[in-house]
Enzyme design. Sequence first.
Site, PDB file in Angstrom:
ATOM      1  CD  GLU A 238       0.886  -5.936   6.110  1.00 41.60           C
ATOM      2  OE1 GLU A 238      -0.080  -5.155   6.078  1.00 41.60           O
ATOM      3  OE2 GLU A 238       0.839  -7.089   5.635  1.00 41.60           O
TER       4      GLU A 238
ATOM      5  CD  GLN B  97      -3.834  -5.525   9.384  1.00 41.63           C
ATOM      6  OE1 GLN B  97      -3.056  -6.415   9.046  1.00 41.63           O
ATOM      7  NE2 GLN B  97      -3.949  -4.397   8.712  1.00 41.63           N
TER       8      GLN B  97
ATOM      9  CG  ASP C 271      -2.735  -1.064   5.222  1.00 39.64           C
ATOM     10  OD1 ASP C 271      -2.037  -1.723   4.432  1.00 39.64           O
ATOM     11  OD2 ASP C 271      -3.263  -1.560   6.226  1.00 39.64           O
TER      12      ASP C 271
ATOM     13  CE1 TYR D 237      -7.003   1.567  -1.587  1.00 43.23           C
ATOM     14  CE2 TYR D 237      -5.280   3.075  -0.880  1.00 43.23           C
ATOM     15  CZ  TYR D 237      -5.975   2.451  -1.889  1.00 43.23           C
ATOM     16  OH  TYR D 237      -5.649   2.694  -3.197  1.00 43.23           O
TER      17      TYR D 237
ATOM     18  CD  GLU E 124     -12.677   0.367   3.596  1.00 42.29           C
ATOM     19  OE1 GLU E 124     -13.136  -0.470   2.789  1.00 42.29           O
ATOM     20  OE2 GLU E 124     -11.447   0.539   3.784  1.00 42.29           O
TER      21      GLU E 124
ATOM     22  CB  CYS F 154      -0.066  -6.644   2.275  1.00 40.16           C
ATOM     23  SG  CYS F 154      -1.122  -6.207   0.879  1.00 40.16           S
TER      24      CYS F 154
ATOM     25  CG  ASN G 297      -6.000  -2.052  12.544  1.00 40.95           C
ATOM     26  OD1 ASN G 297      -6.220  -2.641  13.587  1.00 40.95           O
ATOM     27  ND2 ASN G 297      -4.806  -2.032  11.976  1.00 40.95           N
TER      28      ASN G 297
END
Length: 361
Positions: free
Chosen positions: A353, A185, A294, A213, A234, A319, A218
């Site tokens: 975002e 990020q 995300d 994802y 991921e 995003c 995070n």
Amino acid sequence: MNKQQYDDLLAKKSKKLTALLAPFDAPALSVFASPIQHFRMRAEFRVWHEQDDLYHIMFDQKTKRRYRVDQLPIASALINRMMLSLLPLLKEQDILRHRLFQIDYLTTLSEQIIVSLLYHKNLDDDWVAAAKQLKVRLENKGFSVQIIGRAAKQKICLDRDYVDEILPINGKNYVYRQVENSFTQPNAMVNCQMLQWAVDCTQNSQGDLLELYCGNGNFSVALAQNFRKVLATEIAKPSVNAAQFNIVANNIDNLQIIRMSAEEFTQAMNGVREFKRLKGIDLKAYQCNTIFVDPPRAGLDADTVQLVQHYDRILYISCNPHTLCSNLQTLCQTHRIERAALFDQFPYTEHVEAGVLLVRK
């Protein structure tokens, strides 16, 4: 740019996102502002050589005009200090400056920095020796720095290719390993606000969490406290390795990472394909009532949207509000938006975002 000008720009973003979400009966936005300077934790610069001088440059994306950049107020204070310290040292050594065309910086709130030097030449032992000397000289100036050299089919790390970030979230410090040239990020302070919002949205959750994802973990690391178990996917191997470190570093005992893309996981859940990477993992042992996504700018593919609809609660960070709204056209057939948020990750741009919490109707 002053605070009032920033606030005016943020208000325009809020108005635009509110209009995009209006067809889905979204509640009023929670708006999370950014610091107005020194908010960007990573930056990339081309290097311009002019006789005995060299300096950072950036290009205007529309006009392609070249601009010299000696300081960048939107970049972290650590990046700005390094920019001033690094170039004079590079100028002193021909082997370090010769055919250098780009410098990338990655910094953390914990005051660690990676400097990646990109070249149009092969890097040899002489370059390594000079780079080691550069690292020592920067450390003597007080920098906690990692130096990486990159060229075609070459990546040379003098020590390591990661930094360890420390993010304060609801009064607790979380450790996040961040790997050079992997996604992180960009705005650390807004990231903290995103994580706090996500944790708040999932308070008192029932059952387990599935995350697609997950990157370096995070969100999943911070969200694990609200669930019995968390299963996260991921595809990028460096991010998976970082996530595994972060699980241990934060003493998380209910989070498991699978190296799969969201599309592959959807195929596995639908019985379309079998994957060796799922061997020994009992997907039926998870009672996931909540799913967190995300996705990249393209949003969720059609099959994954259908998978997501199977869950009672959907936490979606985007995003790209336009692809979010495209997905919402399907998701809002079965779910309603309970909470919505704007996170100003990218001040002084049109990018936003967005976050929405959807619950089954």
